[in-house]
Scaffold this motif. Structure first.
Motif, PDB file in Angstrom:
ATOM      1  N   THR A 165      -6.653 -11.350   1.015  1.00 42.69           N
ATOM      2  CA  THR A 165      -6.143 -10.507   2.103  1.00 42.69           C
ATOM      3  C   THR A 165      -5.712  -9.146   1.584  1.00 42.69           C
ATOM      4  OG1 THR A 165      -5.383 -12.458   3.324  1.00 42.69           O
ATOM      5  CG2 THR A 165      -4.404 -10.337   3.927  1.00 42.69           C
ATOM      6  N   ALA A 200      -8.666  -6.875   0.625  1.00 42.59           N
ATOM      7  CA  ALA A 200      -9.640  -6.620   1.686  1.00 42.59           C
ATOM      8  C   ALA A 200      -9.422  -5.232   2.287  1.00 42.59           C
ATOM      9  CB  ALA A 200      -9.529  -7.684   2.769  1.00 42.59           C
ATOM     10  N   GLU A 201     -10.467  -4.692   2.908  1.00 41.84           N
ATOM     11  CA  GLU A 201     -10.377  -3.361   3.509  1.00 41.84           C
ATOM     12  C   GLU A 201      -9.332  -3.305   4.615  1.00 41.84           C
ATOM     13  OE1 GLU A 201     -11.703  -0.284   3.006  1.00 41.84           O
ATOM     14  OE2 GLU A 201     -12.341  -1.109   1.083  1.00 41.84           O
ATOM     15  N   ASP A 202      -9.221  -4.379   5.412  1.00 41.93           N
ATOM     16  CA  ASP A 202      -8.263  -4.371   6.509  1.00 41.93           C
ATOM     17  C   ASP A 202      -6.906  -4.923   6.084  1.00 41.93           C
ATOM     18  OD1 ASP A 202      -9.020  -6.981   6.164  1.00 41.93           O
ATOM     19  OD2 ASP A 202      -9.319  -7.416   8.295  1.00 41.93           O
ATOM     20  N   GLY A 203      -6.670  -5.052   4.783  1.00 41.20           N
ATOM     21  CA  GLY A 203      -5.405  -5.565   4.289  1.00 41.20           C
ATOM     22  C   GLY A 203      -4.182  -4.823   4.802  1.00 41.20           C
ATOM     23  N   ILE A 226      -0.431   4.360   8.936  1.00 39.29           N
ATOM     24  CA  ILE A 226      -1.075   3.398   9.838  1.00 39.29           C
ATOM     25  C   ILE A 226      -0.021   2.510  10.479  1.00 39.29           C
ATOM     26  CG2 ILE A 226      -3.343   3.340   8.740  1.00 39.29           C
ATOM     27  CD1 ILE A 226      -2.419   1.017   7.082  1.00 39.29           C
ATOM     28  N   ALA A 232      -3.556  -3.362   7.559  1.00 41.41           N
ATOM     29  CA  ALA A 232      -3.235  -3.708   8.941  1.00 41.41           C
ATOM     30  C   ALA A 232      -2.892  -5.182   9.094  1.00 41.41           C
ATOM     31  CB  ALA A 232      -4.413  -3.354   9.850  1.00 41.41           C
ATOM     32  N   THR A 233      -3.449  -6.028   8.214  1.00 42.74           N
ATOM     33  CA  THR A 233      -3.248  -7.477   8.330  1.00 42.74           C
ATOM     34  C   THR A 233      -1.926  -7.922   7.733  1.00 42.74           C
ATOM     35  OG1 THR A 233      -5.641  -7.803   8.196  1.00 42.74           O
ATOM     36  CG2 THR A 233      -4.256  -9.720   7.794  1.00 42.74           C
ATOM     37  N   TYR A 235       0.864  -1.180   0.000  1.00 44.85           N
ATOM     38  CA  TYR A 235       0.000   0.000   0.000  1.00 44.85           C
ATOM     39  C   TYR A 235       0.904   1.235   0.000  1.00 44.85           C
ATOM     40  CZ  TYR A 235      -2.955  -3.807   1.509  1.00 44.85           C
ATOM     41  OH  TYR A 235      -3.591  -5.031   1.586  1.00 44.85           O
TER      42      TYR A 235
END
Length: 406
Positions: free
Chosen positions: A268, A271-274, A202, A276-277, A148
């Protein structure tokens, strides 16, 4: 004869009807018939043009195949329509590429693992079967690291990444990234060298690491080990069991430091929480490009939050289609030669291997340009990573690092 008073008698009246007109001369007929006939003619023309008119009257061959990431290709509706013109339907059993080998191939018509090492394992396991035939590579997709934008910019701050002209893509010094993940002083996303400007940061104190699918089951996970082995062996392939064991001991802490492997790296990552994951994720190039094309179509612009890191130590994966019987061989030949199947592969983000005996296929850069995406190009200055010198040594590396059942 007498009649009752008040009653009357008269001649019977006969009604003469006019002759009925033919249906085509009746009022309103043309208003109903012409639109219906026009639709029918257009439909017939379409069936003739697409060579599907006789499909209901010709036998349909249903083929069963085992594969990994290339299921995207066979699940594509356009690919399915093209295959139907050849009276073929494909049913896919999706699993990790190494699982394709280890779970058996009885009852299947073809296997399509995502890389050369696993393809060789299939051929070794099926040795002696005269129906087994490897086909020449057609679909090619490099292994990439998907991340990201904030994380890519953090790697720029740390001096291991550089922006390309198209900001969807960054060049990555892979050996430099390995140093950030290796040793007792591993870098974290809170390193002082990382700029904290911007609202989309983040970061936390988690170590910088790369997440991947299981090295025991997937081609992507195994090839990531190959990249690490090459970088940690002074950019040389390992050639002996002693070298494999030594480099495996260096790799194991890096891989295990990422935690449990991802069941689906693609899901993964998108995904929206990618972020952080799994901040950095092993992926195939075609998966990213296909996602960006779909995003451009649906939203009017690409997703500029998600970007790719291209290691300067590159690794091109060559999925190997292996037919297991005559039906599978027919499909494999179509993949090699059918211009529509080759064109569609490029539209789905694959690099298609050129063939001198076939019409030229549009290049990946030409196709991506239609959507305003600058497709990456291979640079001669990049190092081409070499996997261990044999399939046996590569398997030894995977089993030792992943503690996989042999």
């Amino acid at each position: 004869m007498s009649t009752s008073k008040g009653s009357e008698t008269g001649e019977p009246r006969l009604q003469v009807r006019r002759p009925q007109q033919p249906p085509w001369l009746r009022r309103g007929f043309l208003r109903v018939f012409l639109p219906t006939a026009t639709v029918a003619v257009l439909g017939l023309s379409t069936l003739l043009a697409t060579k599907t008119l006789a499909l209901p009257f010709q036998p349909l061959t249903v083929l069963q195949g085992k594969m990994a990431s290339k299921e995207d290709y066979f699940n594509d509706p356009e690919v399915q329509r093209i295959l139907l013109r050849h009276h073929i339907r494909v049913h896919v059993t999706a699993m990790g590429s190494r699982d394709v080998v280890t779970t058996g191939l009885d009852g299947y018509d073809f296997a399509f693992p995502s890389g050369q090492p696993t393809s060789e394992l299939v051929q070794q396991r099926m040795a002696g079967n005269p129906d087994v035939k490897p086909h020449r590579p057609v679909l090619v997709s490099p292994l990439v690291l998907a991340t990201y934008r904030p994380y890519a910019e953090a790697l720029v701050d740390l001096g291991v990444a550089k922006r390309r002209g198209d900001t969807l893509m960054y060049d990555l010094n892979f050996a430099g990234l390995v140093k950030l993940m290796d040793g007792e002083k591993k870098k974290t996303w809170q390193d002082p060298a990382i700029s904290n400007d911007g609202e989309d940061k983040i970061f936390n104190d988690n170590p910088i690491t790369v997440h991947t699918s299981s090295v025991c089951t997937s081609n992507g996970g195994g090839n990531y080990l190959g990249l690490l082995a090459y970088a940690l062996h002074d950019n040389q392939p390992v050639t002996t069991e002693q070298e494999v064991d030594a480099v495996a001991d260096k790799i194991a802490p890096i891989v295990r430091g990422a935690g449990l492997p991802l069941k689906s790296p693609k899901q993964t990552y998108f995904a929206e929480d990618g972020p952080a994951t799994a901040p950095i994720n092993v992926l195939y190039e075609h998966q990213f490009l296909q996602y960006q094309v779909q995003t451009k179509r649906s939203r009017g612009d690409v997703d500029r939050k998600r970007v790719l890191l291209y290691p300067n130590t590159g690794l091109i994966t060559e999925p190997g289609f292996i037919s297991l019987n005559p039906g599978g061989r027919r499909l494999g030949t179509l993949l090699e030669t059918d211009p529509d199947l080759r064109r569609r592969a490029v539209e789905l983000g694959f690099r298609v291997v050129a063939a001198d005996d076939l019409p030229s296929t549009p290049s990946l850069s030409q196709q991506m340009a239609k959507f305003g995406i600058n497709a990456p190009i291979d640079r001669s200055s990049d190092t081409k990573a070499l996997l261990p010198a044999s399939t046996r040594l590569f398997e030894r590396l995977i089993i030792r690092v992943g503690q996989c059942p042999s």
